[in-house]
Design a protein around this motif. Structure first.
Motif, PDB file in Angstrom:
ATOM      1  N   SER A 111      24.309  37.079  42.971  1.00 20.66           N
ATOM      2  CA  SER A 111      25.006  36.326  41.920  1.00 20.66           C
ATOM      3  C   SER A 111      25.585  35.018  42.444  1.00 20.66           C
ATOM      4  O   SER A 111      25.518  33.994  41.773  1.00 20.66           O
ATOM      5  N   PRO A 144      23.805  37.003  36.598  1.00 24.34           N
ATOM      6  CA  PRO A 144      25.082  36.568  36.006  1.00 24.34           C
ATOM      7  C   PRO A 144      26.259  37.229  36.724  1.00 24.34           C
ATOM      8  O   PRO A 144      26.149  38.335  37.250  1.00 24.34           O
ATOM      9  N   SER A 145      27.368  36.511  36.740  1.00 21.42           N
ATOM     10  CA  SER A 145      28.615  37.068  37.262  1.00 21.42           C
ATOM     11  C   SER A 145      29.423  37.677  36.123  1.00 21.42           C
ATOM     12  O   SER A 145      29.187  37.373  34.950  1.00 21.42           O
ATOM     13  N   MET A 146      30.372  38.513  36.463  1.00 20.21           N
ATOM     14  CA  MET A 146      31.298  39.053  35.466  1.00 20.21           C
ATOM     15  C   MET A 146      32.157  37.916  34.910  1.00 20.21           C
ATOM     16  O   MET A 146      32.361  36.899  35.580  1.00 20.21           O
ATOM     17  N   ASP A 147      32.643  38.072  33.717  1.00 19.07           N
ATOM     18  CA  ASP A 147      33.466  37.043  33.091  1.00 19.07           C
ATOM     19  C   ASP A 147      34.674  36.707  33.966  1.00 19.07           C
ATOM     20  O   ASP A 147      35.428  37.600  34.385  1.00 19.07           O
ATOM     21  N   ARG A 163      34.787  35.823  36.969  1.00 20.02           N
ATOM     22  CA  ARG A 163      34.640  36.326  38.337  1.00 20.02           C
ATOM     23  C   ARG A 163      33.429  35.682  38.997  1.00 20.02           C
ATOM     24  O   ARG A 163      32.599  35.051  38.353  1.00 20.02           O
ATOM     25  N   ASP A 208      27.385  40.946  37.820  1.00 19.51           N
ATOM     26  CA  ASP A 208      27.394  41.810  36.640  1.00 19.51           C
ATOM     27  C   ASP A 208      26.413  42.952  36.904  1.00 19.51           C
ATOM     28  O   ASP A 208      25.199  42.745  36.950  1.00 19.51           O
ATOM     29  N   GLU A 241      25.445  45.520  35.173  1.00 13.88           N
ATOM     30  CA  GLU A 241      24.489  45.816  34.098  1.00 13.88           C
ATOM     31  C   GLU A 241      23.321  44.839  34.125  1.00 13.88           C
ATOM     32  O   GLU A 241      22.157  45.236  33.977  1.00 13.88           O
ATOM     33  N   ALA A 242      23.620  43.570  34.343  1.00 17.22           N
ATOM     34  CA  ALA A 242      22.556  42.561  34.418  1.00 17.22           C
ATOM     35  C   ALA A 242      21.658  42.827  35.625  1.00 17.22           C
ATOM     36  O   ALA A 242      20.429  42.676  35.544  1.00 17.22           O
ATOM     37  N   ASP A 296      31.532  41.852  45.267  1.00 12.10           N
ATOM     38  CA  ASP A 296      30.666  42.675  44.433  1.00 12.10           C
ATOM     39  C   ASP A 296      31.074  44.135  44.579  1.00 12.10           C
ATOM     40  O   ASP A 296      31.601  44.546  45.616  1.00 12.10           O
TER      41      ASP A 296
END
Length: 469
Positions: free
Chosen positions: A180, A204-207, A209, A213, A215-216, A244
């Protein structure tokens, strides 16, 4: 023998005393020495002297021409590039490295290899890594990432039925590398390894953060349908020291076919503290790990470690076949495990500092640096001149200058930092976080105390007043 060589040999004690005197003077004054060079462009190159000068005259010329350009990057107020300093014990070890000048390649040629083996084992204890890991010293995090990704490349090729170290990359499809927010050294390693920067697949990164992500990541692993690949997990991103979720990535490893490399260049030191070690949970099950020594271990440049669960794959990549090196054994020499054939005994400063300060010493250092980062963060939160760009998780503060309604442009950050760094009492570097230009304060030096944060805060506000006041 050359007359100057003979004279220096006869007077080696005197020469070393002069060097010791100059070194002691530097260390005594390190808090007063500027963090940024004042006259970096005023050096006139000289030509090679036909007869030479001898050691004493060479030292005099160095002190006259270059010493004033030496900065206190090993000091308490240098907050750029996640730079540590050199603990007293590490400096002792480093001086001996140059004195002994051992070649740390063969395991039976001297005690050098025994020192490296013991230092690696001490580091595994420090980071909570099982003894099943092998490890070696390399020149820095870039080369440690290079080694880890080279092992990963070999693993992927073996999964596809090829021995890439023998046949090259011409018979396999491009290897996918997934991350990421990879450090720039990861991309550099991909270039050097022939895997190519363009084969980095960004998740993608977490919102809010820099952490991946999950799930991605799983969706992408499903999409490539079992194709072997390399996942690079961050144990401390360069901007905000975000981590992570390695444990969740390990759960994905049970379902999908990938090699896990953890870049823990400085964030791996979270393992030293009960307060922060949950950030690196799962690191001890990765396929390979990078940790930098000239960052939070506070040993001299250049030094880092790579650890792996796959020493046989490492040997396939880096073995050095030469008659004079002898036959490969079950416990191969270090020359067969790293890119460098020529290896200085960089394990000795690490051994010295680990023996000198132990687990408690490094826990205190990590927690003190993190507390100082939090102190700076609280000052920024209360300030009208600056604002945080991210929460402070460990030892790096990511912030920007307040220029009104709009975010500061990169050019404004650069102009502001020029004023800050030219002050000479503190040093910061620029960054870009989530598209926003900002400033990084990386606190990782063993000398840094609260008084240094107060001085740095004074420097920042003085520069702000000059620039926008």
């Amino acid at each position: 023998m050359n007359k100057y060589l003979k004279n220096d040999l006869d007077n080696i004690d005197c020469l070393l005393e002069k060097v010791k005197s100059n070194a002691s003077e530097f260390l005594k004054d390190i808090d007063k020495i500027a963090t940024f060079p004042k006259n970096s462009k005023n050096y006139e190159p000289t030509k090679l002297n036909k007869e030479g000068l001898g050691g004493e005259k060479a030292l005099e010329e160095f002190m006259q021409r270059f010493y004033k350009g030496i900065v206190s990057s090993a000091g308490s107020k240098y907050f750029g590039f996640v730079t540590g300093g050199s603990t007293p014990a590490a400096l002792m070890g480093d001086w001996l490295v140059s004195t002994f000048d051992q070649s740390a390649t063969g395991r039976d040629n001297s005690s050098a290899s025994k020192i490296e083996e013991e230092a690696i084992n001490l580091l595994k204890e420090l980071f909570g890594l099982p003894q099943t890991y092998s490890g070696t010293f390399v020149t820095g995090a870039t080369m440690a990432n290079f080694v880890g990704l080279a092992i990963g490349r070999q693993w992927v090729a073996n999964e596809l039925g090829f021995n890439i170290s023998q046949k090259g990359m011409y018979s396999i499809p491009p290897i996918k590398i997934i991350s990421s927010a990879p450090h720039s050294s990861i991309l550099k390693a991909l270039s050097m390894l022939g895997m190519g920067r363009d084969n980095m697949h960004y998740m993608p990164s977490m919102d809010g953060r820099e952490a991946v992500d999950i799930e991605a990541l799983e969706n992408y692993l499903k999409e490539i349908n079992g194709e072997p690949c390399i996942v690079v997990a961050n144990a401390g991103t360069v901007n905000t020291v975000d981590f992570d979720d390695i444990k969740q990535i390990l759960e994905l490893k049970k379902k999908y076919n990938f090699f896990l490399h953890v870049d823990g260049a400085f964030g791996g030191f979270a393992a030293c503290s009960p307060k922060y070690k949950m950030l690196v949970e799962g690191m001890d099950e990765a396929d390979s790990i990078t940790i930098d020594a000239h960052k939070w271990l506070n040993v001299p440049y250049d030094s880092a470690m790579q650890f792996t669960r796959h020493p046989k794959l490492q040997l396939q990549v880096f073995q050095n076949n030469a008659v004079y090196l002898g036959e490969l054994s079950e416990n191969p020499d270090f020359v067969h495990l790293t890119p460098e054939n020529s290896r200085r005994l960089r394990a000795l400063p690490a051994w010295f500092t680990l023996k000198a300060y132990g687990q408690d010493g490094y826990q205190e250092l990590v927690e003190r640096n993190c507390a100082l980062a939090e102190l700076l963060s609280k000052k920024i939160e209360k300030s009208k001149n600056f604002k945080l760009l991210s929460v402070t998780r460990l030892n790096v503060v990511c912030f920007t200058i307040n220029v009104g309604e709009n975010n500061a442009a990169l050019e404004q950050i650069q102009q502001f930092l020029k004023l800050v760094n030219e002050d000479g009492r503190a040093f910061f570097t620029q960054t870009v976080y989530k598209g926003m230009p900002g400033i990084r304060a990386a606190i990782s030096n063993w000398r840094t105390e609260e008084k240094d944060i107060e001085i740095a805060w004074e420097v920042l506000n003085k520069a702000y007043k000059r620039y926008l006041g």
